[in-house]
Scaffold this motif. Structure first.
Motif, mmCIF file in Angstrom:
data_model
loop_
_atom_site.group_PDB
_atom_site.id
_atom_site.type_symbol
_atom_site.label_atom_id
_atom_site.label_comp_id
_atom_site.label_asym_id
_atom_site.label_seq_id
_atom_site.Cartn_x
_atom_site.Cartn_y
_atom_site.Cartn_z
ATOM 1 N N ASN A 1 9.361 4.431 4.085
ATOM 2 C CA ASN A 1 9.319 5.355 5.218
ATOM 3 C C ASN A 1 9.840 6.744 4.868
ATOM 4 O O ASN A 1 9.389 7.724 5.439
ATOM 5 C CB ASN A 1 10.068 4.788 6.424
ATOM 6 C CG ASN A 1 11.517 4.474 6.139
ATOM 7 O OD1 ASN A 1 11.989 4.643 5.019
ATOM 8 N ND2 ASN A 1 12.221 4.011 7.136
ATOM 9 N N TYR B 1 5.304 3.347 5.650
ATOM 10 C CA TYR B 1 5.882 2.416 6.608
ATOM 11 C C TYR B 1 6.763 1.442 5.844
ATOM 12 O O TYR B 1 6.411 0.973 4.778
ATOM 13 C CB TYR B 1 4.790 1.634 7.334
ATOM 14 C CG TYR B 1 3.818 2.528 8.054
ATOM 15 C CD1 TYR B 1 4.179 3.132 9.245
ATOM 16 C CD2 TYR B 1 2.568 2.782 7.531
ATOM 17 C CE1 TYR B 1 3.297 3.972 9.900
ATOM 18 C CE2 TYR B 1 1.678 3.611 8.188
ATOM 19 C CZ TYR B 1 2.048 4.198 9.368
ATOM 20 O OH TYR B 1 1.181 5.029 10.007
ATOM 21 N N GLY B 2 7.897 1.137 6.368
ATOM 22 C CA GLY B 2 8.765 0.150 5.745
ATOM 23 C C GLY B 2 10.046 0.733 5.201
ATOM 24 O O GLY B 2 10.141 1.920 4.902
ATOM 25 N N ILE C 1 9.224 -4.432 6.955
ATOM 26 C CA ILE C 1 8.897 -3.855 8.249
ATOM 27 C C ILE C 1 9.405 -4.826 9.294
ATOM 28 O O ILE C 1 9.348 -6.044 9.109
ATOM 29 C CB ILE C 1 7.386 -3.586 8.419
ATOM 30 C CG1 ILE C 1 6.560 -4.803 8.056
ATOM 31 C CG2 ILE C 1 6.953 -2.390 7.621
ATOM 32 C CD1 ILE C 1 5.087 -4.648 8.336
#
Length: 73
Positions: free
Chosen positions: A40, A45-46, A63
């Motif tokens: 992120n 994402y993550g 996530i």
């Protein structure tokens, strides 16, 4: 460009243990991450994971699906 997704056998078993709603949420989250698998802080994402005494997860990201209380590594 999306990355190819390959599931580990244990992950397949875990997916089959989830109910249909949770499975759908997890698969959508994995598909979203496949389009941008960076951590992120790099615009993806993550959250990056590190090594612990019980697990060596450096290089992986997680996530969280807060509504269902699930975590995907």
């Amino acid at each position: 460009m999306a990355w190819d997704i390959v599931y580990h056998e244990m992950a397949r078993k875990d997916l089959h243990r989830l109910d249909r709603t949770q499975r759908t949420q997890v698969l959508k989250a994995i598909e979203k991450v496949a389009h941008n698998p960076l951590p992120n802080h790099e615009g993806g994402y993550g959250k990056p994971l590190g090594n612990r005494a019980t697990a060596q997860l450096a290089g992986y990201c997680k996530i969280k699906l807060r509504k269902s209380g699930l975590r995907v590594v």
